[in-house]
Design an enzyme around this catalytic site. Structure first.
Site, PDB file in Angstrom:
ATOM      1  N   HIS A  35      65.258 -42.946 -33.274  1.00  0.00           N
ATOM      2  CA  HIS A  35      65.746 -43.469 -32.239  1.00  0.00           C
ATOM      3  C   HIS A  35      65.031 -44.853 -32.269  1.00  0.00           C
ATOM      4  O   HIS A  35      63.767 -45.142 -31.919  1.00  0.00           O
ATOM      5  CB  HIS A  35      65.042 -43.006 -30.681  1.00  0.00           C
ATOM      6  CG  HIS A  35      65.786 -41.433 -30.488  1.00  0.00           C
ATOM      7  ND1 HIS A  35      65.175 -40.586 -31.253  1.00  0.00           N
ATOM      8  CD2 HIS A  35      66.773 -41.141 -29.732  1.00  0.00           C
ATOM      9  CE1 HIS A  35      65.753 -39.285 -30.795  1.00  0.00           C
ATOM     10  NE2 HIS A  35      66.762 -39.679 -30.052  1.00  0.00           N
ATOM     11  N   ASN A 192      65.475 -50.057 -18.865  1.00  0.00           N
ATOM     12  CA  ASN A 192      66.530 -50.548 -19.751  1.00  0.00           C
ATOM     13  C   ASN A 192      67.973 -50.144 -18.972  1.00  0.00           C
ATOM     14  O   ASN A 192      69.031 -50.996 -19.643  1.00  0.00           O
ATOM     15  CB  ASN A 192      66.418 -50.354 -21.108  1.00  0.00           C
ATOM     16  CG  ASN A 192      66.437 -48.917 -21.312  1.00  0.00           C
ATOM     17  OD1 ASN A 192      67.225 -48.278 -20.741  1.00  0.00           O
ATOM     18  ND2 ASN A 192      65.966 -48.324 -22.408  1.00  0.00           N
ATOM     19  N   ILE A 194      69.871 -47.862 -19.618  1.00  0.00           N
ATOM     20  CA  ILE A 194      70.797 -47.292 -20.702  1.00  0.00           C
ATOM     21  C   ILE A 194      70.146 -45.798 -20.743  1.00  0.00           C
ATOM     22  O   ILE A 194      69.011 -45.677 -20.946  1.00  0.00           O
ATOM     23  CB  ILE A 194      70.845 -48.133 -21.799  1.00  0.00           C
ATOM     24  CG1 ILE A 194      71.464 -49.434 -21.512  1.00  0.00           C
ATOM     25  CG2 ILE A 194      71.467 -47.390 -23.042  1.00  0.00           C
ATOM     26  CD1 ILE A 194      72.881 -49.310 -21.255  1.00  0.00           C
ATOM     27  N   HIS A 265      70.365 -46.595 -27.985  1.00  0.00           N
ATOM     28  CA  HIS A 265      69.462 -45.577 -28.009  1.00  0.00           C
ATOM     29  C   HIS A 265      68.927 -45.004 -29.236  1.00  0.00           C
ATOM     30  O   HIS A 265      67.743 -44.501 -29.399  1.00  0.00           O
ATOM     31  CB  HIS A 265      70.169 -44.757 -26.852  1.00  0.00           C
ATOM     32  CG  HIS A 265      69.497 -43.275 -26.930  1.00  0.00           C
ATOM     33  ND1 HIS A 265      68.368 -42.974 -25.902  1.00  0.00           N
ATOM     34  CD2 HIS A 265      69.346 -42.121 -27.485  1.00  0.00           C
ATOM     35  CE1 HIS A 265      67.592 -41.815 -26.274  1.00  0.00           C
ATOM     36  NE2 HIS A 265      68.448 -41.397 -27.265  1.00  0.00           N
ATOM     37  N   GLU A 414      55.508 -25.934  -9.358  1.00  0.00           N
ATOM     38  CA  GLU A 414      54.993 -25.064 -10.316  1.00  0.00           C
ATOM     39  C   GLU A 414      55.377 -25.678 -11.803  1.00  0.00           C
ATOM     40  O   GLU A 414      54.221 -25.617 -12.829  1.00  0.00           O
ATOM     41  CB  GLU A 414      56.030 -23.775 -10.474  1.00  0.00           C
ATOM     42  CG  GLU A 414      55.963 -22.672  -9.283  1.00  0.00           C
ATOM     43  CD  GLU A 414      56.683 -23.157  -8.100  1.00  0.00           C
ATOM     44  OE1 GLU A 414      57.921 -24.146  -8.325  1.00  0.00           O
ATOM     45  OE2 GLU A 414      56.564 -22.427  -7.150  1.00  0.00           O
ATOM     46  N   PHE A 440      58.323 -16.894 -10.664  1.00  0.00           N
ATOM     47  CA  PHE A 440      58.497 -18.441 -10.724  1.00  0.00           C
ATOM     48  C   PHE A 440      57.837 -19.030 -12.236  1.00  0.00           C
ATOM     49  O   PHE A 440      57.687 -20.277 -12.250  1.00  0.00           O
ATOM     50  CB  PHE A 440      58.021 -19.166  -9.711  1.00  0.00           C
ATOM     51  CG  PHE A 440      58.597 -18.462  -8.203  1.00  0.00           C
ATOM     52  CD1 PHE A 440      59.899 -18.171  -8.517  1.00  0.00           C
ATOM     53  CD2 PHE A 440      57.843 -18.038  -7.046  1.00  0.00           C
ATOM     54  CE1 PHE A 440      60.610 -17.491  -7.393  1.00  0.00           C
ATOM     55  CE2 PHE A 440      58.678 -17.855  -6.059  1.00  0.00           C
ATOM     56  CZ  PHE A 440      59.955 -17.359  -5.954  1.00  0.00           C
ATOM     57  N   ASP A 472      60.100  -8.436  -0.598  1.00  0.00           N
ATOM     58  CA  ASP A 472      60.551  -9.756  -0.718  1.00  0.00           C
ATOM     59  C   ASP A 472      61.921  -9.789  -1.451  1.00  0.00           C
ATOM     60  O   ASP A 472      62.616 -10.681  -1.527  1.00  0.00           O
ATOM     61  CB  ASP A 472      59.607 -10.827  -1.464  1.00  0.00           C
ATOM     62  CG  ASP A 472      58.581 -11.391  -0.414  1.00  0.00           C
ATOM     63  OD1 ASP A 472      59.184 -11.594   0.762  1.00  0.00           O
ATOM     64  OD2 ASP A 472      57.488 -11.978  -0.761  1.00  0.00           O
ATOM     65  N   ARG A 523      50.907  -7.185  -7.168  1.00  0.00           N
ATOM     66  CA  ARG A 523      50.547  -7.259  -6.021  1.00  0.00           C
ATOM     67  C   ARG A 523      49.746  -6.078  -5.253  1.00  0.00           C
ATOM     68  O   ARG A 523      48.937  -6.190  -4.228  1.00  0.00           O
ATOM     69  CB  ARG A 523      51.764  -7.780  -4.883  1.00  0.00           C
ATOM     70  CG  ARG A 523      51.624  -7.590  -3.517  1.00  0.00           C
ATOM     71  CD  ARG A 523      52.852  -7.909  -2.739  1.00  0.00           C
ATOM     72  NE  ARG A 523      52.464  -7.899  -1.401  1.00  0.00           N
ATOM     73  CZ  ARG A 523      53.011  -7.165  -0.285  1.00  0.00           C
ATOM     74  NH1 ARG A 523      53.912  -6.145  -0.705  1.00  0.00           N
ATOM     75  NH2 ARG A 523      52.578  -7.352   0.685  1.00  0.00           N
TER      76      ARG A 523
HETATM   77  C1  TPP Z   1      64.485 -32.353 -21.015  1.00  0.00           C
HETATM   78  C2  TPP Z   1      65.318 -33.220 -22.076  1.00  0.00           C
HETATM   79  N1  TPP Z   1      66.633 -33.451 -22.046  1.00  0.00           N
HETATM   80  C3  TPP Z   1      67.480 -33.918 -22.809  1.00  0.00           C
HETATM   81  C4  TPP Z   1      66.660 -34.632 -23.798  1.00  0.00           C
HETATM   82  C5  TPP Z   1      67.729 -35.375 -24.889  1.00  0.00           C
HETATM   83  N2  TPP Z   1      67.555 -36.813 -24.531  1.00  0.00           N
HETATM   84  C6  TPP Z   1      66.816 -37.507 -25.190  1.00  0.00           C
HETATM   85  S1  TPP Z   1      66.397 -39.119 -24.798  1.00  0.00           S
HETATM   86  C7  TPP Z   1      67.849 -39.085 -23.657  1.00  0.00           C
HETATM   87  C8  TPP Z   1      68.078 -40.130 -23.115  1.00  0.00           C
HETATM   88  C9  TPP Z   1      66.848 -40.708 -22.215  1.00  0.00           C
HETATM   89  O1  TPP Z   1      67.248 -41.974 -21.731  1.00  0.00           O
HETATM   90  P1  TPP Z   1      66.010 -43.004 -21.483  1.00  0.00           P
HETATM   91  O2  TPP Z   1      64.883 -42.265 -21.001  1.00  0.00           O
HETATM   92  O3  TPP Z   1      66.826 -43.882 -20.601  1.00  0.00           O
HETATM   93  O4  TPP Z   1      65.921 -43.330 -22.937  1.00  0.00           O
HETATM   94  P2  TPP Z   1      66.438 -44.885 -23.507  1.00  0.00           P
HETATM   95  O5  TPP Z   1      68.005 -44.410 -23.935  1.00  0.00           O
HETATM   96  O6  TPP Z   1      66.434 -45.781 -22.746  1.00  0.00           O
HETATM   97  O7  TPP Z   1      65.675 -44.742 -24.830  1.00  0.00           O
HETATM   98  C10 TPP Z   1      68.139 -37.754 -23.669  1.00  0.00           C
HETATM   99  C11 TPP Z   1      68.999 -37.142 -22.773  1.00  0.00           C
HETATM  100  C12 TPP Z   1      65.416 -34.766 -23.834  1.00  0.00           C
HETATM  101  N3  TPP Z   1      64.750 -35.279 -24.911  1.00  0.00           N
HETATM  102  N4  TPP Z   1      64.801 -33.862 -23.048  1.00  0.00           N
HETATM  103 MG    MG Z   2      66.915 -45.904 -20.632  1.00  0.00          MG
END
Ligand code: TPP
Ligand code: MG
Length: 671
Positions: A35, A192, A194, A265, A414, A440, A472, A523
């Site tokens: 990335h 950002n 995005i 990204h 949790e 949970f 419960d 419990r």
């Molecule tokens: C819990 C989880 N869900 C999905 C992902 C896959 N994932 C990695 S980065 C990302 C997008 C994140 O967006 P952002 O935080 O805005 O990062 P940027 O694109 O700005 O670098 C996703 C969905 C992950 N790493 N963790």
């Molecule tokens: Mg972002």
């Protein structure tokens, strides 16, 4: 701030930040994955943070009083790797950067705490690092109160992305930090706009500033590329008496043709794009080449805290020897020598008094003995304190006016609790445990998995561990949760049968330095099953012969927790009919699996009918029923095949056929 003015007005800053961007581009290109955009966007904020604010010494990554830095947006791992390389961390020579994401490299796809000393926590599952940071900041508050500000006094900085803030766990983290006024916690949001699918606006219109402010945070905003503005925002955040969030308005993949788009990204590997970006940056050095003056400037930052650390070492050395030893022991995660004697005394009493007790109440008794001996424990519960029996009289409650308090009311959070416990454990100096209902586990699960991956020895006190909780009903009755926890690598699942086994399980959980423990506790009241005192911790064997056959052995009954009582009753019924039956208590499958084959064979010899009794699903039992020289068709399982129901516990056990009589009938059908 645009690139031209940045370069013109802040050339030194620009070059340092550019070094991060270039290493990121080159490493991602070499790996052909990763990335690029996030480190390129947050390079300026990181440069100011490390250059001007972070107190640390790159040559002593485990110095206890360092400022902590957490990259919650873990996909931007090249940001942290670039920083560590540039500052001269010996674990990050340029070869590591060139080997980004390759087998055996420290520079794994996402930052892994177990691969490098300077990586505080494993991140990647978005939002986790943020919630860990809350735990780091809580640990700092507690330890500052306990040891004094001359010994512990630091900040926790965390970079979060849009994704971290969309994840639900972020709300739990915000709530806990706001309530507890964790003013040493500073969040830098990579604002950002995005994410992977496109603009944040596709899926969200939250006013993040208002959200944080609503939970008691101070919020600040800055141009995330202007070093003066970033510096001013961090200064203001440090001065705040509340946790602080800085919204850094940034451009993902700054300066590239992918800037401000979701293309930015991921992995920017196109040679032309990289060459064009280099030109925009005014960077005319080859791949992985950092000019000597820029490297030297970064190395100076890495060494900036050396004097501060040396002064700290001197203050620490001036502490009385006993205090130094305590501090060192607690940060090493070692238990005090007295723990074993404390547990032994408790076991002896238990054998003498044979109390009929729920194992959750047994756990409270153990904690009442252990907490005074281990000042480093910090307990808590996700709003089930009275049910989880997690609070003992001496702990005191942690809050802004009592930082020495060792009990945390986490609220109904949790996931946030589990992630914060990870942070506390990783901070050092604290042994966190926390409770909720076993069912949970699901709500805490992402952080429980990371405890295991990271080797954080958190203790999960999971009570109400079966249909035995009764009225419960099925929403609260775990059936698959033991199996899920047992399926998780590097996790020990303890399901003790009485007070003695509970004490032994707790001892093992506390002795562990790299493995989290799940204590599955009842419990309902259970009779004492351990009737003779043994100095030896039998739970450490994982499984052992609790009561052997008198008549010629034809049956082995295995059980855990509340079902050990049923196994014992079934054994008596069988023996009364001349059918020899052995009862094996199996409080921890992982520890039994770790014994040598000879011991396992001794406990589970071939040739007998085997029946396991556990008020959960069968998954996980086959190894002991079939796999280790058991015989198909000569084995059976008494437990759950579906969800439970709402009724008194006794009725449920009868209806679902988890009884001594049902066990006897099953055994007879197999003989
Ligand atoms: C819990 C989880 N869900 C999905 C992902 C896959 N994932 C990695 S980065 C990302 C997008 C994140 O967006 P952002 O935080 O805005 O990062 P940027 O694109 O700005 O670098 C996703 C969905 C992950 N790493 N963790
Ligand atoms: Mg972002």
């Amino acid at each position: 701030m645009d690139i031209a003015s940045l370069r013109a007005q802040h050339p030194d800053h620009w070059n340092k930040a550019c070094a991060i961007r270039i290493l990121t581009l080159d490493a991602v290109a070499a790996a052909n994955s990763g990335h690029s955009g996030m480190p390129m966007g947050m390079a300026d904020a990181a440069t100011v943070l490390f250059g001007k604010h972070m107190t640390f010494d790159v040559s002593a990554p485990h110095w206890p009083n360092r400022d902590r830095f957490i990259l919650s947006a873990g996909h931007g791992s090249m940001l942290i790797y670039s920083l560590l390389h540039l500052m001269g961390d010996v674990e990050f020579p340029i070869g590591e950067i060139k080997n980004f994401r390759q087998w055996g490299a420290r520079t794994a796809g996402h930052p892994e705490n177990f691969l490098a000393k300077a990586i505080e926590t494993t991140t990647g599952p978005l939002g986790q690092g943020f919630a860990n940071a809350v735990g780091f900041a809580m640990a700092e508050e507690i330890l500052r109160a306990r040891w004094g500000a001359r010994i512990i006094d630091h900040h926790t900085y965390v970079i979060v992305g849009d994704g971290c803030l969309m994840e639900g766990v972020s709300q739990e983290a915000i709530g806990i930090a706001g309530r507890h006024e964790l003013s040493r916690l500073i969040v830098l949001w990579d604002n950002n706009g995005i994410t992977i699918d496109g603009k944040v606006a596709l899926s969200d219109r939250t006013d993040q500033m208002a959200r944080f402010a609503a939970s008691g945070w101070d919020v600040f905003e800055c141009d995330g590329h202007d070093p003066v503005a970033i510096d001013a925002a961090i200064i203001a955040a440090k001065a705040s008496q509340k946790p602080a969030m800085i919204a850094c308005k940034t451009h993902i993949a700054l300066g590239s043709s992918a800037q401000d788009t979701s293309k930015g990204h991921g992995a920017l590997t196109d040679a032309k794009l990289i060459a064009d970006t280099r030109a925009v940056y005014g960077w005319d050095h080859g791949p992985f080449i950092i000019p000597a003056d820029v490297k030297a400037a970064w190395e100076a930052i890495g060494a900036r805290g050396a004097d501060t650390r040396a002064a700290w070492e001197a203050r620490f050395a001036a502490l009385p020897e006993g205090k130094q030893a305590d501090f060192t022991r607690q940060f090493a995660g070692d238990t005090p020598a007295r723990l074993t004697a404390t547990i032994r005394a408790l076991k002896k009493d238990a054998v003498d008094s044979q109390p009929k007790l729920a194992t959750r109440a047994a756990s409270e008794k153990v904690l009442a003995a252990v907490n005074p001996v281990m000042q480093e424990t910090v307990g808590g519960s996700a709003d089930l304190t009275g049910s989880n029996n997690t609070k003992t009289a001496d702990l005191g409650v942690f809050d802004p006016i009592n930082r020495k308090g060792r009990y945390v009311y986490y609220g109904i959070r949790e996931h946030g609790m589990a992630a914060a416990m990870n942070g506390m454990a990783l901070h050092g100096g604290i042994r966190p445990y926390g409770g909720t209902f076993m069912c949970f586990t699901d709500y805490a699960r992402p952080a429980m998995r990371l405890s295991a991956l990271m080797g954080a020895p958190v203790v999960y006190v999971m009570t109400h561990d079966s249909i035995g909780l009764g009225e419960d009903g099925p929403t609260h009755q775990p059936v698959e949760h033991l199996a899920i926890s047992r399926a998780t690598p590097n996790t020990r699942v303890f399901r003790p049968a009485d007070l003695v086994e509970t004490a032994e399980a707790w001892e093992l959980a506390l002795l562990s330095k790299t493995t989290p423990s799940v204590l599955a506790l009842s419990r309902q009241n259970l009779p004492a099953v351990r009737k003779t005192h043994t100095a030896r911790n039998l739970v450490s064997l994982g499984a052992y012969v609790l009561k052997d056959a008198v008549a010629k052995r034809r049956v082995i009954l295995m059980a855990t927790g509340s079902e050990v009582e049923i196994a014992l009753k079934a054994r008596d019924l069988l023996e009364a009919e001349g059918i020899g039956a052995r009862v094996v208590s199996m409080p921890c499958m992982e520890l039994f699996a770790a014994q040598d084959a000879a011991y396992r064979r001794k406990v589970l010899p071939a040739g007998s009918v085997r029946v396991a009794i556990e008020a959960g699903v069968r998954m996980g039992w086959d190894r002991w029923l079939l796999g280790e020289r058991g015989r198909e068709g000569k084995e059976g399982f008494i437990g759950m095949t579906g969800f439970g129901a709402s009724a008194p516990a006794d009725r449920l056990y009868a209806e679902f056929g988890i009884t001594a009589e049902a066990t006897m009938a099953l055994v007879k059908s197999l003989l």
